[in-house]
Structure formats: structure tokens, C-alpha cells
Design a protein around this motif. Structure first.
Motif, PDB file in Angstrom:
ATOM      1  N   ASN A 227       0.802  -1.222   0.000  1.00  0.00           N
ATOM      2  CA  ASN A 227       0.000   0.000   0.000  1.00  0.00           C
ATOM      3  C   ASN A 227       0.836   1.274   0.000  1.00  0.00           C
TER       4      ASN A 227
ATOM      5  N   SER B  72       1.004   3.520  -2.115  1.00  0.00           N
ATOM      6  CA  SER B  72       0.215   3.819  -3.315  1.00  0.00           C
ATOM      7  C   SER B  72       0.738   4.980  -4.131  1.00  0.00           C
TER       8      SER B  72
ATOM      9  N   THR C 242       2.039  -5.280  -3.099  1.00  0.00           N
ATOM     10  CA  THR C 242       0.589  -5.142  -3.180  1.00  0.00           C
ATOM     11  C   THR C 242       0.186  -3.678  -2.969  1.00  0.00           C
ATOM     12  N   GLY C 243      -0.674  -3.175  -3.835  1.00  0.00           N
ATOM     13  CA  GLY C 243      -1.151  -1.808  -3.675  1.00  0.00           C
ATOM     14  C   GLY C 243      -0.196  -0.739  -4.157  1.00  0.00           C
TER      15      GLY C 243
ATOM     16  N   SER D 173       0.216   0.884  -6.814  1.00  0.00           N
ATOM     17  CA  SER D 173      -0.474   1.118  -8.077  1.00  0.00           C
ATOM     18  C   SER D 173       0.148   2.187  -8.960  1.00  0.00           C
TER      19      SER D 173
END
Length: 235
Positions: free
Chosen positions: A134, A136, A159-160, A162
Motif C-alpha cells: 500500500n 500507493s 501489493t497496492g 499502483s
């Protein structure tokens, strides 16, 4: 079992925790024998970030820090477990000399304002689970990550992430790895991961690299075949 035995065990745990805490703060506990000895040693904890001996939970939950302290002396750390977990104001990380760190689990978990990392030495890392989970806003990690000694999956590491574009690897990737959470990765970054995969063709070992549909769509069949040619399952 003696009624005193559970109390003794609890006291032993307290002493062990006190010894661990004081040692991490740079205090010599070699002469401590009693709980009172450890209590008295608390006054010897040196002031200043330059005296901290470990990165374990060091800045966890700090929501105002935008940069790491200049005199951190992270070369002494062996653990960065939850190092900056939840440091939502942290925006930049420079060069970290972390060659002795084996545990990076949750190190930068939830650092939602972090955009760039210059360099982190992960050459001794055994575990990097959720290290950047995360993050992000993270766009690039400038220096390659060496995960050659990681023994657990790199399943939630990215993960996360993005907005992550630039991520490179050096050394060898020997464990299952998921990059599907970083779906903006450049072709060069994806190829770096594929080229770092260990050659499993002469073994009975089965490993998987999960790129995700959006990352796979950026690569040619020949580029994707780098993984399968090394005996990896491609996801």
C-alpha cells in the motif's frame, strides 16, 4: 507444578524483554542480574537518534515525519520490522545502508505519501513480506533490489503499489513473486524481474511469477517466455 513456577516464567519474560529493549538502545546489560539492575539501566539509554541500535518498530505510526533523520546509523540494524509502518507523511527515502538487515517485513507498509526511494540494501534479507504494501504513491526505487537470500514468498511485497513504474532487481529471485499489484511497471522493470529469475530447469522445484494481466499485456511472447524457459509458472 509449583504455584510459583508460572510467576517465575513471567518474570523471566519481563527480564528478557527489558534486556532486548536496552540492548537495542545501545546499553551494556552484561552485568545486570536482577530486575532492579535493569530498571536502573534505563537511565543510561543515550539520547539522540544516532544511538539507536535497531530499526524494529522505530518510527511506526509517526504521521508527521516527512524524511528520515540524517544521523540514523542504520548500518547497525539487523531488523527493520515495522520500521516505518503507517508513516503516512513520509515522502522520500534516500540511501539506506542496510546490508545487515535480515527482516524487512512491514518496513514501509502503508507509507501512502512515499514517492521515491533512492537505495535500500536488501542483500541480507530473509523476509520482505508486505515491505511496500500500500505504498500507493511510490513511483520509483532507483537502485536495484537484491532478494537473492529471501526465503519466503514475495507475495504481498508490492501489493497496492499502483503507481510504481521503476523497479529493478539484481542477484537471483528464488521464491514465488507477485508483481500484479504494481500494474504500471515499465517494460524494463518487468524484464529485470524476468531476467533475475533462478534457472529451475535442472531441478524438481516449481515456482511462480505472477505479473497480472495488465503487466503481461506489455510484453511480447518472446519476453514472457523468459520465465517459462527457466522452468517458472507464469501468472
Amino acid at each position: 507444578m509449583s504455584i510459583l513456577e508460572p510467576i517465575t516464567i513471567r518474570l523471566q519474560r519481563v527480564v528478557a524483554r527489558m534486556d532486548e529493549y536496552l540492548t537495542r538502545q545501545g546499553v551494556d546489560t552484561s552485568d545486570a542480574e536482577t530486575i532492579m539492575d535493569y530498571v536502573n539501566l534505563i537511565t543510561e539509554v543515550p539520547a539522540g537518534i544516532q544511538h539507536v541500535m535497531e530499526g524494529y518498530h522505530l518510527f511506526k505510526g509517526n504521521t508527521t515525519m516527512t524524511d528520515l533523520p540524517a544521523k540514523l546509523h542504520e548500518e547497525r540494524f539487523t531488523s527493520m520490522y515495522c520500521f516505518c509502518r503507517g508513516c503516512t507523511a513520509l515522502s522520500y527515502v534516500g540511501r539506506l545502508n542496510t546490508a545487515n538487515v535480515t527482516d524487512f517485513v512491514y518496513a514501509f507498509y502503508g507509507c501512502t505519501s512515499l514517492t521515491e526511494i533512492d537505495s535500500i540494501d536488501t542483500s541480507s534479507a530473509k523476509s520482505v513480506g508486505e515491505m511496500f504494501h500500500n505504498c500507493s504513491s511510490l513511483v520509483r526505487i532507483n537502485a536495484p533490489l537484491d532478494v537473492s537470500n529471501v526465503t519466503s514468498q514475495l507475495d504481498t511485497t508490492f501489493t497496492g503499489c499502483s503507481n510504481l513504474l521503476e523497479l529493478r532487481f539484481t542477484g537471483t529471485i528464488n521464491v514465488d513473486i507477485w508483481l500484479s499489484g504494481a500494474w504500471r511497471l515499465s517494460v524494463e522493470s518487468l524484464l529485470s524481474a524476468l531476467n533475475a529469475l533462478a534457472d529451475l530447469t535442472a531441478t524438481d522445484i516449481t515456482k511462480k511469477i505472477t505479473l497480472g494481466a495488465r503487466n503481461k499485456a506489455k510484453l511480447t511472447e518472446e519476453q514472457l517466455a523468459i520465465a517459462t524457459a527457466k522452468g517458472w509458472t507464469l501468472g
